[in-house]
Design a protein around this motif. Structure first.
Motif, short mmCIF file in Angstrom:
data_model
loop_
_atom_site.label_atom_id
_atom_site.label_comp_id
_atom_site.label_asym_id
_atom_site.label_seq_id
_atom_site.Cartn_x
_atom_site.Cartn_y
_atom_site.Cartn_z
N PRO A 1 84.27 3.72 -13.12
CA PRO A 1 82.95 4.04 -12.57
C PRO A 1 82.33 5.30 -13.18
CG PRO A 1 84.55 3.62 -10.82
CD PRO A 1 85.32 3.75 -12.09
N ARG A 2 83.15 6.15 -13.77
CA ARG A 2 82.63 7.39 -14.32
C ARG A 2 82.61 7.37 -15.85
NH1 ARG A 2 85.78 12.26 -11.61
NH2 ARG A 2 83.86 13.38 -12.09
N CYS A 3 83.06 6.28 -16.42
CA CYS A 3 83.23 6.25 -17.87
C CYS A 3 81.97 5.71 -18.55
CB CYS A 3 84.42 5.36 -18.24
SG CYS A 3 84.74 5.31 -20.01
N PRO A 4 81.41 6.46 -19.51
CA PRO A 4 80.19 5.98 -20.18
C PRO A 4 80.46 4.80 -21.11
CG PRO A 4 80.73 8.26 -20.85
CD PRO A 4 81.82 7.79 -19.95
N TYR A 5 81.73 4.55 -21.40
CA TYR A 5 82.05 3.50 -22.37
C TYR A 5 82.70 2.27 -21.74
CZ TYR A 5 81.62 7.92 -24.80
OH TYR A 5 81.18 9.14 -25.21
N ALA A 6 82.68 2.22 -20.40
CA ALA A 6 83.41 1.16 -19.71
C ALA A 6 82.90 -0.23 -20.09
CB ALA A 6 83.32 1.37 -18.20
N GLY A 7 81.64 -0.34 -20.40
CA GLY A 7 81.06 -1.66 -20.67
C GLY A 7 81.43 -2.21 -22.03
N ARG A 8 82.03 -1.40 -22.89
CA ARG A 8 82.28 -1.85 -24.27
C ARG A 8 83.44 -2.80 -24.43
NH1 ARG A 8 81.03 2.75 -28.62
NH2 ARG A 8 79.23 3.68 -27.62
N ASN A 9 84.18 -3.03 -23.37
CA ASN A 9 85.38 -3.86 -23.50
C ASN A 9 85.27 -5.16 -22.73
OD1 ASN A 9 86.81 -1.63 -24.84
ND2 ASN A 9 86.59 -0.71 -22.81
N GLY A 10 84.07 -5.72 -22.70
CA GLY A 10 83.89 -6.90 -21.86
C GLY A 10 84.12 -6.49 -20.44
N ASP A 11 84.88 -7.27 -19.66
CA ASP A 11 85.12 -6.84 -18.29
C ASP A 11 86.54 -6.30 -18.12
OD1 ASP A 11 86.45 -9.14 -18.56
OD2 ASP A 11 85.58 -10.16 -16.80
N ARG A 12 87.20 -6.01 -19.23
CA ARG A 12 88.58 -5.54 -19.13
C ARG A 12 88.69 -4.25 -18.31
NH1 ARG A 12 91.46 -4.70 -24.55
NH2 ARG A 12 93.34 -4.55 -23.29
N SER A 13 87.78 -3.31 -18.53
CA SER A 13 87.85 -2.04 -17.82
C SER A 13 87.76 -2.23 -16.32
CB SER A 13 86.72 -1.12 -18.28
OG SER A 13 86.85 -0.83 -19.64
N PHE A 14 87.09 -3.30 -15.90
CA PHE A 14 86.86 -3.51 -14.47
C PHE A 14 87.97 -4.32 -13.81
CE2 PHE A 14 82.88 -3.43 -16.86
CZ PHE A 14 82.38 -2.22 -16.43
N THR A 15 88.73 -5.04 -14.64
CA THR A 15 89.72 -5.95 -14.04
C THR A 15 91.16 -5.59 -14.41
OG1 THR A 15 89.46 -7.38 -15.96
CG2 THR A 15 88.17 -7.93 -14.01
N GLU A 16 91.35 -4.97 -15.55
CA GLU A 16 92.71 -4.81 -16.06
C GLU A 16 93.05 -3.32 -16.14
OE1 GLU A 16 94.83 -5.58 -20.30
OE2 GLU A 16 93.20 -6.96 -19.76
N THR A 17 94.21 -2.95 -15.57
CA THR A 17 94.61 -1.55 -15.64
C THR A 17 95.18 -1.25 -17.01
OG1 THR A 17 95.20 -1.74 -13.33
CG2 THR A 17 95.95 0.23 -14.48
N PRO A 18 94.61 -0.29 -17.73
CA PRO A 18 95.12 -0.01 -19.07
C PRO A 18 96.48 0.66 -18.99
CG PRO A 18 93.43 1.58 -18.47
CD PRO A 18 93.50 0.58 -17.35
N GLU A 19 97.36 0.31 -19.93
CA GLU A 19 98.68 0.95 -19.95
C GLU A 19 98.66 2.13 -20.89
OE1 GLU A 19 101.80 -1.71 -20.82
OE2 GLU A 19 101.32 -3.05 -19.13
N LEU A 20 99.60 3.05 -20.62
CA LEU A 20 99.71 4.22 -21.48
C LEU A 20 100.41 3.78 -22.76
CD1 LEU A 20 99.19 7.33 -21.28
CD2 LEU A 20 101.58 7.55 -20.65
N ARG A 21 99.70 3.82 -23.88
CA ARG A 21 100.25 3.33 -25.15
C ARG A 21 100.10 4.37 -26.23
NH1 ARG A 21 100.61 -2.25 -24.95
NH2 ARG A 21 99.26 -3.12 -23.34
N GLY A 22 100.96 4.27 -27.19
CA GLY A 22 100.89 5.15 -28.34
C GLY A 22 102.23 5.80 -28.55
N GLY A 23 102.32 6.59 -29.58
CA GLY A 23 103.60 7.23 -29.86
C GLY A 23 103.69 8.58 -29.18
#
Lengths: 354, 358, 333
Positions: free
Chosen positions: A307-329
């Motif tokens: 709700p506070r992210c200016p870029y939330a809309g860029r990922n289809g509806d993933r930001s609204f439905t799917e919890t992102p996992e912590l990824r990376g090295g």
């Protein structure tokens, strides 16, 4: 969840060597009349001895709850459920008995708190409280403990320690009080020191003294330190690694230099953009994060930050439905934005405004 | 816009002074026994002079106990000074009574630190914001409700929420309510006492930006009291640094931050942690660590009050109170109360005070 | 600390002086002003004018009120002589005068009552503090459980049931029906400790039930508040065992408000638990007071009042001192 990425943070993960403190998938829930408070959800991190981990976040981000969980202080709250794993020096603490954890508390792991005035018992002298802390973990006479306590008071830079030993918390100044709290925490030579906003209640010149002291003492004792704060400046001063928490989750984790110089999560960008800085040219305007922090009872669906992210809309509806996992090295982030996009946004839109 | 718009000395000279305080003093008596015998005084504010021009923002910084909040309360005449003058728009309001204060209560408003305790929990937001309108009998052509809703919109709150209670709002929103209440009377001067220090970082920035916008829109004058030097730098045109009830240095913002003269100002600035791990080591090397605590305002040190913690202090500092004046060829607007001001190229890093009496 | 002590003692003495003035004023001055005659109360309505005059002279009732008060005070500290010509009666200090009804000296009469009241009050106080505080602490620790709710319901009953109900009930059950205990009666402790104990156990329990309830509720509320304090979290983070955290760090903070309330309750009780003594037929100060009031026996009423005042002032002094021992912030200003 994301424990695989712990590997890069410290030492190569293997059965042979576990980090000194390793927290895996820590989850803390509180049952209240209003509903279940999801205070911490699946957070994982590690700290080695001699290193400092900074945990940054705003109120309600779960940073203090995390630290209290490591110390096992939620055990006395009947409405709290803690799950996951906490490994301290190859011993698992979540499943350990109350008595086992109690013996570690104040001994191998110790904590200092935000407001040293309320954290000290008003009816006992500072000395008596330190003596008590020492004698829980050491079978020594009161006299020996007294010598040790006065020695500790002197070590943390309190003048006239013999005299101050017999005084009460309210007779100390704010800075001296926090020094005394540090003396109390360090009296048993802890290998893990958790500092929960240790300088927030202090003036900036006193804060500088206290941070200096913590730094010196860490070098001397070689302990692992977890520094919990909302102040990015304090983290930048002390931390080797940084954990950014939001809505009870770790959303970014990495070496301090990386997190400050190439922040990955839009919330981290927001934090950095919100802060006026003395070390930069004046900006016309600050770039705040819109909206307010989420309720931990009704966390937003998907990515809690959406709700506070200016870029939330860029990922289809993933930001609204799917919890992102912590990824990376080594430098991990929990964000749906593709890495290239994040890189581009940061370089073109965010960095110029910091 | 602050950067470019920062008022130059000349520009300020053209503007009229909205608030002038001189020799301002607030001594809170300490009494003992049944007969309230006066045994001493807390010298919270001990003789300060300051003018605030129309449209500018003056920052007041200092650590706890330096008297900055008391100064704010004297400016708004919530407190009556024990000596000295408060002149608002040319009228001496230092000792006027309740009736004489009425116009001042409209023109000067205060925003407080704690958005929780400064709003009555049993009143709706609507009635909290409407109260000043009704007390001052301000005509509201479209009705009180419409006026309140306009104010809510102005501070970025949903106007539909006028009948909610303070506890239904977050900390940042509550501070917006406090600002709306302060704005209701279209004041000329707003004294903001630590308005953002209780707020989370991301919310702090929202409120600072809001204060910026409102100032432009309504040509407001601010006195911004805070302990956070970076926020003060962001918002202020001029900054005064206070220590133990006195102003030790005052200057235009850029002057002060680029060229601090008073050893206390230098120490204060160097103590602010730098949010850049790469500069960690240099920041620590350049830090002036003060030892000891701020002395008691009941019995402040003789001469210069900072001398007990100052690494530059000499004998004269104990005997002679340094005047607040331009030093080392500074412009008249940059005044420092120090016998041994810090020069531009002076190396101060790592110095510790000679006397470490804590 | 010493100056604090002296200040408190001076305060206590002043308070007592004021109390004597007020009680004396009410009991002697008021009848004089309103026209009712203490001498008549003393001798009875049928007295002839001559003997009435004699009494008046002997008791000093003809003197101006301030002089009478002066004599009264002198009697308290040095003893006094009541004289009507050759008829002189000496009354040793502390002299509270003579009972109008029995013509006995008031002081020894009341002094003989004090052990009864003291035994009753102290015994009950020990019981109610132990049970009240223990129940309160347990309730707080087991908040929301069945135990907590049961204890608090019991406490509510204790607070709401008057002593003449619970007392009578106890008498009925334990003495008359079950016959477990002898009739409530006072036996001096030194004569027969076992008798002293069995004779008083029922009044103690009944009285303690009433007060323990209040203390349980108070302790529970304070303990809950204290357990949320930062210094309790600190105590736990030091690795102290939970019983030290509660018993030392928690309880000490809870004690402060309890001591205040205890001082008030105990002081009042020492002035005579009128209802309890009546119900259990114990001849203590409360019983004496009630009898004296019924009989308009002014010197006795005055004496009881004065003793009550002394008790309350002394207890308050002790409470203040205790307070400064418990809470260093009081002592150190």
């Amino acid at each position: 969840m994301s424990t695989d990425s712990l590997a890069g943070l410290t030492t190569p993960a293997g059965p042979a060597k576990r980090p000194f403190l390793e927290v895996k998938d820590l989850t803390v829930r509180f049952n209240t009349d209003d509903g279940v408070v999801k205070a911490v959800s699946g957070s994982s991190f590690a700290v080695e001895r001699g290193k400092t981990l900074g945990i940054v976040g705003e109120s309600g981000s779960g940073k203090s709850v995390t630290s209290l969980a490591v110390l096992g202080l939620h055990r006395t709250r009947s409405n709290a459920t803690v799950s996951g794993e906490i490994w301290l020096d190859d011993k698992e603490l979540v499943t350990a008995s109350d008595e086992e954890v109690r013996k570690l508390r104040g001994g191998k792991m110790a904590m200092i708190f935000q407001d040293p005035l309320s954290a000290m018992h008003p009816y006992y002298t500072v000395g008596a409280q330190i003596v008590e802390a020492y004698r829980v973990h050491h079978k020594v006479s009161k006299k020996e403990a007294r010598v040790r306590a006065i020695d500790m008071l002197a070590r943390v830079g309190i003048p006239q320690p013999e005299k101050r030993f017999n005084e009460y918390g309210h007779q100390f100044s704010g800075g001296m009080r926090q020094r005394a709290m540090i003396a109390m925490a360090l009296v048993n030579d802890p290998k893990l020191l958790i500092a929960d906003e240790p300088t927030t209640a202090l003036d900036v010149t006193v804060q500088a003294q206290i941070l200096d002291l913590i730094r010196d003492l860490q070098q001397e004792f070689g302990s692992a330190v977890i520094m919990i704060t909302h102040d990015l400046g304090v983290v930048a001063e002390l931390a080797d690694d940084v954990l950014v928490m939001y809505g009870g989750k770790v959303i970014e984790r990495g070496p301090a230099a990386d997190v400050f110089h190439e922040p990955q999560h839009p919330y981290t960008w927001g934090l950095l953009g919100s802060m006026p800085r003395l070390d930069r040219e004046l900006r016309d305007r600050l770039t705040p994060v819109k909206g307010s922090p989420p309720s931990l009872i009704n966390l937003p669906s998907g990515c809690a930050f959406h709700p506070r992210c200016p870029y939330a809309g860029r990922n289809g509806d993933r930001s609204f439905t799917e919890t992102p996992e912590l990824r990376g090295g080594v430098h991990a982030v929990a964000c749906h934005l593709p890495a290239e996009d994040r890189q581009k946004i940061y370089e073109q839109e965010v960095a110029p405004n910091l | 816009m602050k950067g470019q718009e920062s008022m130059t000395e000349a520009a300020r000279g053209e503007r009229e002074n909205l608030l002038e305080i001189s020799g301002l003093q607030m001594h809170f008596p300490i009494t003992r026994g049944v007969f309230k015998r006066k045994v001493g005084a807390v010298r919270a504010v001990d003789g300060i002079d300051l003018t605030v021009a129309k449209g500018e923002t003056v920052g007041l910084v200092g650590e706890s106990g330096c008297g900055k909040s008391t100064t704010g309360r004297l400016m708004t005449r919530i407190l009556e000074p024990t000596a000295g003058k408060v002149v608002f728009e040319g009228r001496d309001v230092s000792h006027v009574g309740n009736k004489g204060l009425r116009p001042l209560r409209r023109d000067v408003q205060m925003i407080f630190q704690d958005p929780y305790s400064s709003l009555n929990p049993r009143h709706t937001v609507g009635s909290i914001i409407a109260a000043p309108l009704q007390i001052q009998k301000i005509p509201t052509p479209k009705g009180v409700k419409a006026a309140v809703q306009d104010l809510l919109k102005l501070v970025g709150l949903n106007p539909e929420h006028y009948n909610r209670y303070p506890h239904e709002f977050s900390g940042g929103q509550r501070q917006r309510i406090g600002i709306a209440r302060a704005l209701a009377l279209r004041p000329k001067l707003i004294v903001a006492d630590e308005p953002v220090s209780a707020l989370d970082v991301s919310i702090q920035a929202q409120v600072v930006n809001l204060l910026d916008d409102l100032q432009k829109e309504f040509d407001l004058t601010y006195v911004f009291i805070a302990h956070d030097l970076s926020v003060v730098r962001h918002i202020s045109d001029r900054v005064a640094v206070m220590y133990l009830g006195k102003i030790v240095e005052i200057a235009d913002r850029d002057q002060l931050y680029s060229n601090p003269r008073h050893p206390y100002t230098v120490a204060l600035m160097s103590a602010v942690p730098t949010p850049d791990p790469a500069r960690r080591n240099s920041a620590q090397r350049n830090r002036v660590l003060l030892t000891g605590d701020v002395p008691s305002p009941i019995n402040p040190p003789s001469g210069c009050r900072f001398r007990t913690r100052c690494w530059k202090a000499q004998d004269i500092c104990a005997t002679e109170d340094p005047a607040l004046t331009a030093r080392l060829g500074d412009p008249a607007s940059h005044q420092t109360a120090c016998h041994f001001p810090v020069a531009e190229d002076e190396v101060v890093a790592g110095r510790r005070p000679a006397s470490s009496n804590a | 600390m010493l100056s604090y002590l002296i200040r408190r003692i001076v305060n206590a003495v002043i308070t007592l002086l004021v109390v004597t003035m007020v009680t004396f004023g009410i009991f002697f001055a008021v009848p004089t002003i309103t026209g009712s005659d203490p001498a008549l109360l003393y001798i009875g309505k049928t007295a002839d004018p001559a003997s009435l005059e004699g009494i008046r002279t002997k008791l000093g009732l003809d003197d101006p009120i301030p002089v009478q008060y002066g004599k009264f005070l002198k009697g308290l500290v040095a003893g006094r002589d009541y004289a009507n010509g050759a008829d002189v009666t000496h009354c040793d200090a502390p002299c509270l005068g003579y009972s109008f009804k029995t013509e006995q000296e008031v002081t020894p009469l009341l002094i003989s009552d004090i052990p009864v009241t003291l035994s009753l009050a102290i015994g009950a106080a020990i019981l109610w503090v132990l049970f009240g505080v223990a129940t309160g602490v347990l309730s707080a620790l087991k908040r929301g459980t069945f135990l907590d709710r049961a204890a608090m319901t019991g406490a509510l009953a204790g607070v709401s049931l008057p002593i003449y109900f619970t007392g009578q009930l106890a008498l009925l059950i334990f003495i008359h029906e079950l016959g477990w205990l002898p009739d409530a009666a006072y036996t001096p402790f030194l004569e027969d400790p076992a008798g002293w104990f069995t004779g008083l156990i029922l009044p103690w329990v009944t009285l303690a039930f009433l007060f323990a309830a209040t203390y349980a509720r108070l302790t529970r509320a304070n303990m809950l508040e204290t357990l949320g304090e930062d210094y309790i979290r600190t105590a736990r983070s030091k690795g102290l065992p939970e019983r030290t955290v509660i018993g030392k760090h928690g309880l000490r903070a809870v004690l402060t408000p309890l001591v205040t309330v205890f001082g008030l309750d105990f002081g009042t009780l020492l002035a005579g638990a009128i209802l309890t003594e009546q119900v259990f037929n114990l001849r203590g100060l409360g019983y004496q007071a009630l009898t004296a009031i019924r009989q308009n026996d002014l010197p006795v009423i005055l004496g009881v009042t004065l003793i009550a005042a002394i008790f309350i002032v002394v207890i308050n002094l002790i409470v203040d001192l205790l307070y400064s021992v418990i809470d260093p912030r009081v002592r150190l200003g």
